[in-house]
Design a protein around this motif. Sequence first.
Motif, mmCIF file in Angstrom:
data_model
loop_
_atom_site.group_PDB
_atom_site.id
_atom_site.type_symbol
_atom_site.label_atom_id
_atom_site.label_comp_id
_atom_site.label_asym_id
_atom_site.label_seq_id
_atom_site.Cartn_x
_atom_site.Cartn_y
_atom_site.Cartn_z
ATOM 1 N N GLU A 35 -6.371 -2.106 -5.800
ATOM 2 C CA GLU A 35 -7.174 -1.016 -5.237
ATOM 3 C C GLU A 35 -8.515 -0.934 -5.965
ATOM 4 O O GLU A 35 -8.556 -0.911 -7.200
ATOM 5 C CB GLU A 35 -6.446 0.312 -5.370
ATOM 6 N N ARG A 85 -2.993 2.505 -5.686
ATOM 7 C CA ARG A 85 -2.309 2.700 -4.408
ATOM 8 C C ARG A 85 -2.250 1.414 -3.598
ATOM 9 O O ARG A 85 -1.788 1.416 -2.470
ATOM 10 C CB ARG A 85 -3.009 3.808 -3.615
ATOM 11 N N GLU A 86 -2.713 0.298 -4.186
ATOM 12 C CA GLU A 86 -2.637 -1.003 -3.515
ATOM 13 C C GLU A 86 -2.334 -2.080 -4.556
ATOM 14 O O GLU A 86 -2.943 -2.095 -5.639
ATOM 15 C CB GLU A 86 -3.969 -1.350 -2.822
ATOM 16 N N THR A 142 0.858 -1.186 0.000
ATOM 17 C CA THR A 142 0.000 0.000 0.000
ATOM 18 C C THR A 142 0.892 1.234 0.000
ATOM 19 O O THR A 142 2.057 1.188 0.431
ATOM 20 C CB THR A 142 -0.930 0.062 1.229
#
Length: 350
Positions: free
Chosen positions: A137, A146-147, A30
């Motif tokens: 994400e 972002r993930e 993350t």
Amino acid sequence: MSTVVNPSEAPAKLGFGARFTASMVLSRWTADDGWSALEVVPHRALELSPAAMALHYGQAIFEGLKAFPHADGSLALFRPLANAVRFNLSAERLAMPALPVETFVDACARLVRADASEVPRGPGQSLYLRPFMIAVEPSLGVRPAREYLFAVIASPVDHFFADGFEAIDVWCPTDRIRAAPGGTGAAKCAGNYAASLATKSLALEQGCHEVLWLDAREHRFVEELGAMNFFGVTREPSGAPLLVTPPLSGTILAGNTRDALIEIAADLGVRTEQRPIDIAELTTGDGRFEEAFACGTAASVVPIGSVTTADGRHVISDGRPGGLTTRLRDELAAIQYGDRPDPRHWTSTV
């Protein structure tokens, strides 16, 4: 649905990539916390949001490497550091986070150790590892995620081609391309392979096994063969064999097997020339290649028996595996399976 191998029930014929071992390795990234610790867990379905960004914008990369059984009972990965470095080059191109090289290698080694009893030991068999990273994400925003999820799964395999070391026939179209300058041709990303599948189907309709891709500008110079690197064999002015392969120019994947074969050829006293290869060198004229082959992790070394173009089918020499092609395949396999010295430390015991 994938099939997980029960070692006591594993068939003599494994095929390629249809069966999987009992375990897999996972880690998550993350933007706030970076990478989590590696986990070895049972091989199972992944739970993803239908809005996972990999499903919409294609942030998905992967690698392929093998663990080979050695006669002393040990297991060894072949050039895992090279795969780790290339994995991060693909990640950079697709705006994904870098994975520490040591984490990549550790993940592969952990999976091999966890499922060591499932590594096949028949002739030409190995354990194929598939590390991959996808954006998980849940968002429809057009931006880098972002993930991310990193995973390694494994498949006990035979030789990639069912016929083993038989020469294949390839189809060379002039109206389709695999990669263009400035694109993602040098990255090992899922989209490159998806875009090649329709043309692969057309090759099969032509009675061929694979596609021989040409350059995007002139549709004249050989680039890759399917998802593999291409080599041709011609002669030096002295009469000695000369190995020829297209230069890496941003549209060709930097193959680990390609690099290894260039070094093995040098050990055998064979020079390699990296230069543009005109398709005419495979189809017409006195300077035609005496041998041609493709190479990659999954398939190792694959001899090419003929090339089909709009002008017809062109047989290379007698259409059978050539002498240097066979020698290179044998030398590579001997190192991978621990039957030859490994002075470059390409193999890594796990």
